[in-house]
Enzyme design. Sequence first.
Site, mmCIF file in Angstrom:
data_model
loop_
_atom_site.group_PDB
_atom_site.id
_atom_site.type_symbol
_atom_site.label_atom_id
_atom_site.label_comp_id
_atom_site.label_asym_id
_atom_site.label_seq_id
_atom_site.Cartn_x
_atom_site.Cartn_y
_atom_site.Cartn_z
ATOM 1 N N SER A 212 -71.859 -16.262 -30.503
ATOM 2 C CA SER A 212 -72.202 -15.581 -29.245
ATOM 3 C C SER A 212 -73.678 -15.202 -29.103
ATOM 4 O O SER A 212 -74.123 -14.891 -28.004
ATOM 5 C CB SER A 212 -71.360 -14.321 -29.068
ATOM 6 O OG SER A 212 -70.119 -14.663 -28.532
ATOM 7 N N LYS B 135 -75.471 -17.043 -26.545
ATOM 8 C CA LYS B 135 -75.263 -16.759 -25.119
ATOM 9 C C LYS B 135 -76.506 -16.169 -24.467
ATOM 10 O O LYS B 135 -76.797 -16.412 -23.294
ATOM 11 C CB LYS B 135 -74.090 -15.787 -24.934
ATOM 12 C CG LYS B 135 -72.739 -16.383 -25.302
ATOM 13 C CD LYS B 135 -71.671 -15.303 -25.338
ATOM 14 C CE LYS B 135 -70.296 -15.894 -25.644
ATOM 15 N NZ LYS B 135 -69.284 -14.841 -25.871
ATOM 16 N N TYR C 20 -70.926 -26.371 -25.116
ATOM 17 C CA TYR C 20 -70.776 -24.961 -25.503
ATOM 18 C C TYR C 20 -70.481 -24.825 -27.003
ATOM 19 O O TYR C 20 -71.046 -23.964 -27.679
ATOM 20 C CB TYR C 20 -69.662 -24.317 -24.671
ATOM 21 C CG TYR C 20 -69.328 -22.896 -25.060
ATOM 22 C CD1 TYR C 20 -70.136 -21.832 -24.661
ATOM 23 C CD2 TYR C 20 -68.205 -22.607 -25.830
ATOM 24 C CE1 TYR C 20 -69.827 -20.527 -25.026
ATOM 25 C CE2 TYR C 20 -67.885 -21.306 -26.195
ATOM 26 C CZ TYR C 20 -68.694 -20.272 -25.791
ATOM 27 O OH TYR C 20 -68.402 -18.981 -26.147
ATOM 28 N N TYR D 229 -70.198 -6.760 -27.478
ATOM 29 C CA TYR D 229 -68.858 -6.858 -26.866
ATOM 30 C C TYR D 229 -68.406 -5.492 -26.359
ATOM 31 O O TYR D 229 -69.218 -4.708 -25.886
ATOM 32 C CB TYR D 229 -67.815 -7.420 -27.859
ATOM 33 C CG TYR D 229 -68.275 -8.571 -28.693
ATOM 34 C CD1 TYR D 229 -68.784 -9.723 -28.106
ATOM 35 C CD2 TYR D 229 -68.187 -8.533 -30.080
ATOM 36 C CE1 TYR D 229 -69.182 -10.805 -28.876
ATOM 37 C CE2 TYR D 229 -68.574 -9.606 -30.855
ATOM 38 C CZ TYR D 229 -69.079 -10.732 -30.243
ATOM 39 O OH TYR D 229 -69.468 -11.790 -31.014
ATOM 40 N N VAL E 10 -69.467 -14.125 -33.746
ATOM 41 C CA VAL E 10 -68.338 -14.032 -34.685
ATOM 42 C C VAL E 10 -68.585 -14.707 -36.037
ATOM 43 O O VAL E 10 -67.760 -14.600 -36.933
ATOM 44 C CB VAL E 10 -67.011 -14.581 -34.104
ATOM 45 C CG1 VAL E 10 -66.387 -13.636 -33.135
ATOM 46 C CG2 VAL E 10 -67.182 -15.963 -33.532
HETATM 47 N N1 GLN Z 1 -67.871 -19.702 -30.059
HETATM 48 C C1 GLN Z 1 -67.208 -18.441 -29.991
HETATM 49 C C2 GLN Z 1 -66.113 -18.436 -28.939
HETATM 50 O O1 GLN Z 1 -66.310 -18.910 -27.880
HETATM 51 C C3 GLN Z 1 -68.214 -17.371 -29.716
HETATM 52 C C4 GLN Z 1 -67.587 -16.029 -29.610
HETATM 53 C C5 GLN Z 1 -68.334 -14.952 -30.304
HETATM 54 O O2 GLN Z 1 -69.213 -15.156 -31.128
HETATM 55 N N2 GLN Z 1 -67.903 -13.748 -30.002
HETATM 56 O O3 GLN Z 1 -65.050 -17.961 -29.178
#
Ligand code: GLN
Length: 309
Positions: A65, A68, A193, A245, A263
């Site tokens: 994430s 992002k 993605y 989050y 994550v």
């Molecule tokens: N690639 C992960 C997903 O889409 C990223 C989520 C994350 O790091 N919280 O679930």
Amino acid sequence: MVCRHNRELEALVQEAKKMTEKGKVADYIPALAESEKNSLSVTIYHAENTCLSAGDDDQTFTLQSISKVLSLALVLMDYGKEKVFSYVGQEPTGDPFNSIIKLETVNPSKPLNPMINAGALVVTSLMKGQSAKESLDYLLGFIRRLANNPEITYCKHVAESEFRSSMINRAMCYYMKQYDIFEGDVEEVMDLYTKQCAIEMNSLDLAKIGCVFALDGKHPETGEQVISKDVARICKTFMVTCGMYNASGEFAIKVGIPAKSGVSGGVMGISPYNFGIGIFGPALDEKGNSIAGVKLLEIMSEIYRLSIF
Ligand code: GLN
């Protein structure tokens, strides 16, 4: 610049590391379950040529994430706020990052922010390029300039593992496609993605990228304005409101700096005192944030008075 192992920082890492016992590595992306649960590393990169590190700092990890915020920066610079925010909102959700619920309950069915999966998928769908490969190369070029490291690439193993298992993300894309929020081809965007999330680096690269944000988009080594000032400001604001989050509120109270986690266990922190922090600690808490990484930031924030509030 050489990054020096620092004893004082090492003591803080050892203290925070105790928390890894209480965490769990992510396993919903099967390849992430292979991470070493007890490891923890940190690098602090300061614009005026100091770089300190502690822990197993040669380890590499995927951004997940954290990517992002980088894809958002690029898309915002390419298309401007008005267009991007017509696809994705600017509000925290209070729900887990992969929750689908607000897509149905909020009208119009537009993801609430670009830091949750639904919002990030829309942002990625906007990325320039004629194909997923071209878009990935474009994004990688940007991230290499941010880290000033031409070697950065993505981890095929992790990307493929997520591509095969990522059904909820696909479901969200189709849901948004129904309401014309998502215009791309779902499989193409999923390909891009999952590779974006699998972009790999070490804590020094991440700390350096954090430092670029700390300097309002200007690179500490190359002097290049890699991110426009206004876009850097928007990204940092999202990191404060949604970067950790649905634990962003608690994190703002306990630590008080813009930060983004993934994550994989990575966390990028940004200090207005001109430095970036890169952390890797794969054991996660129940919200999906690095449990020891957050603890380490908490300790550092207290000792060095890092809170911006
Ligand atoms: N690639 C992960 C997903 O889409 C990223 C989520 C994350 O790091 N919280 O679930």
